[in-house]
Write an enzyme that holds these catalytic residues in place. Structure first.
Site, PDB file in Angstrom:
ATOM      1  N   LYS A  23       0.679  -1.529  -0.047  1.00  0.00           N
ATOM      2  CA  LYS A  23       0.075  -0.118  -0.248  1.00  0.00           C
ATOM      3  C   LYS A  23       0.948   1.531  -0.243  1.00  0.00           C
ATOM      4  CE  LYS A  23      -2.116  -1.219   3.471  1.00  0.00           C
ATOM      5  NZ  LYS A  23      -1.436  -2.980   4.087  1.00  0.00           N
ATOM      6  N   ARG A  70      -9.562   0.718   9.692  1.00  0.00           N
ATOM      7  CA  ARG A  70      -9.550  -1.257  10.220  1.00  0.00           C
ATOM      8  C   ARG A  70     -10.076  -1.908  10.748  1.00  0.00           C
ATOM      9  NH1 ARG A  70      -3.223   0.432   9.174  1.00  0.00           N
ATOM     10  NH2 ARG A  70      -2.436  -1.750  10.118  1.00  0.00           N
ATOM     11  N   ARG A 120       0.068  -8.805  13.835  1.00  0.00           N
ATOM     12  CA  ARG A 120      -0.458  -7.227  12.237  1.00  0.00           C
ATOM     13  C   ARG A 120      -1.303  -8.365  12.356  1.00  0.00           C
ATOM     14  NH1 ARG A 120       4.471  -4.814  10.983  1.00  0.00           N
ATOM     15  NH2 ARG A 120       3.411  -3.483   9.686  1.00  0.00           N
ATOM     16  N   ARG A 177      11.584  -5.414   4.997  1.00  0.00           N
ATOM     17  CA  ARG A 177      10.722  -4.220   4.777  1.00  0.00           C
ATOM     18  C   ARG A 177      12.462  -3.033   5.786  1.00  0.00           C
ATOM     19  NH1 ARG A 177       5.509  -1.554   4.670  1.00  0.00           N
ATOM     20  NH2 ARG A 177       5.423  -2.562   7.658  1.00  0.00           N
ATOM     21  N   ARG A 208      11.723  -1.036  10.757  1.00  0.00           N
ATOM     22  CA  ARG A 208      10.773  -0.891  11.719  1.00  0.00           C
ATOM     23  C   ARG A 208      10.820  -1.397  13.090  1.00  0.00           C
ATOM     24  NH1 ARG A 208       5.246   0.231   8.109  1.00  0.00           N
ATOM     25  NH2 ARG A 208       4.848  -0.530  10.182  1.00  0.00           N
TER      26      ARG A 208
END
Ligand code: ADP
Ligand code: AMP
Length: 211
Positions: A17, A88, A166, A122, A155
Site C-alpha cells: 500500500k 481498519r 498484525r 522491509r 521498523r
C-alpha cells in the site's frame, strides 16, 4: 468527476500500500494520507487512551478516537487523496463515511507467506518514509535512501512475532472492512503479487477506468 480522485487502498500489512500510494500521489497530484506514518510520528503523544507506542509495538490497533481525529484532520476538505492504513475496523468505516466520499476502492491481494517475507525484509527511510526491501527492492547503496540520502532502518514492528500478530489482527478485524466494500459493490481487487511496476500498471488502469 474530479481528476484528483479520493482513493482508498486496502490490503494486509505488507501488501504494498505504501509503495503504490507513492505512485498514486505522484500521478494524480494528491496527498498520501497514512495513519501508520502519522502515528509513528506521534508515538509518544499523550491521549486519554495512553500513547500510541504500546499498541503499535504489540501489533494491536490504536484506539479509534485517536486515529479518527488524525484522519479527519489529514483529509482536510477531502478534495483528492490516497488513503492507506484506514479504515481498519467497522467503526472506522462508519466514521469515514460521515466525513468523505470515496471515488475508488482498491484491494491489493497477497498471500500470507509472501507478506511475512516482505515485512521482515522491509527497510524504511527515516527522512522521507520511502520503502525498500533487502531482497526485492534494494537501494543503490546499502542503508541509504535513493530518494533523499536518509538512513534506512527496520521498523520496530517488522519483527516476525509482531508481524504474525498484525496479520492476525488484520484477519480478525480488518477483513470485515474489505467485505463491507465488496458487498457495497465498490471493491476492485488487484493481484498484489506481481512486480511493483506491474501492480502499478494494473492499479493506474483501474483508477483511470473508474474516475
Ligand atoms: P504496506 O504499506 O502495505 O504495509 P509496503 O508498501 O511498505 O506495504 O511494502 C512492504 C514491503 O514489500 C516493502 O519492503 C516493499 O519494498 C516490498 N514490496 C512492495 N511491493 C512489492 C511487490 N510488488 N513485490 C515485492 N516486494 C514488494
Ligand atoms: P501500518 O504502518 O499501516 O502498518 O500501521 C502500523 C501500526 O499503526 C498498526 O499496527 C497499528 O498499531 C497502528 N495503526 C495504523 N493505522 C491504524 C488504524 N487505522 N487504526 C488503528 N491503529 C492503526
Amino acid at each position: 468527476m474530479s481528476q484528483q480522485p479520493n482513493v482508498l487502498l486496502l490490503g494486509p500489512p505488507g501488501a504494498g500500500k505504501g509503495t503504490q500510494s507513492a505512485n498514486i500521489a505522484d500521478e494524480y497530484d494528491v496527498p498520501h494520507v497514512t495513519t501508520g506514518d502519522a502515528l509513528r510520528a506521534n508515538k509518544d503523544m499523550q491521549t486519554e487512551h495512553g500513547t500510541p507506542r504500546s499498541f503499535m509495538e504489540a501489533g494491536e490497533l490504536v484506539p479509534d478516537p485517536v486515529v479518527n481525529e488524525i484522519v479527519a484532520e489529514a483529509l482536510g476538505d477531502g478534495e483528492g487523496y490516497v488513503l492507506d492504513g484506514y479504515p481498519r475496523n467497522e467503526e472506522q468505516v462508519a466514521y469515514l463515511a460521515d466525513i468523505t466520499t470515496l471515488d475508488v476502492v482498491c484491494l491489493l491481494s497477497v498471500s500470507e507467506s509472501e507478506l511475512v517475507d516482505r515485512l521482515t525484509g522491509r527497510r524504511v527511510c527515516t527522512e522521507c518514509g520511502a520503502n525498500y526491501h533487502v531482497e526485492f527492492d534494494q537501494p543503490d547503496e546499502e542503508g541509504v535512501c535513493d530518494e533523499c540520502g536518509g538512513e534506512l532502518i527496520q521498523r520496530d514492528d517488522d519483527t516476525e512475532d509482531t508481524v504474525r500478530e498484525r496479520l492476525r489482527v488484520y484477519h480478525e478485524t480488518t477483513e470485515p472492512v474489505v467485505e463491507h466494500y465488496r458487498e457495497a459493490g465498490v471493491l476492485q481487487e488487484i493481484d498484489g503479487e506481481q512486480s511493483p511496476s506491474a501492480v502499478w500498471d494494473t492499479l493506474r488502469a483501474t483508477i483511470d477506468e473508474t474516475i
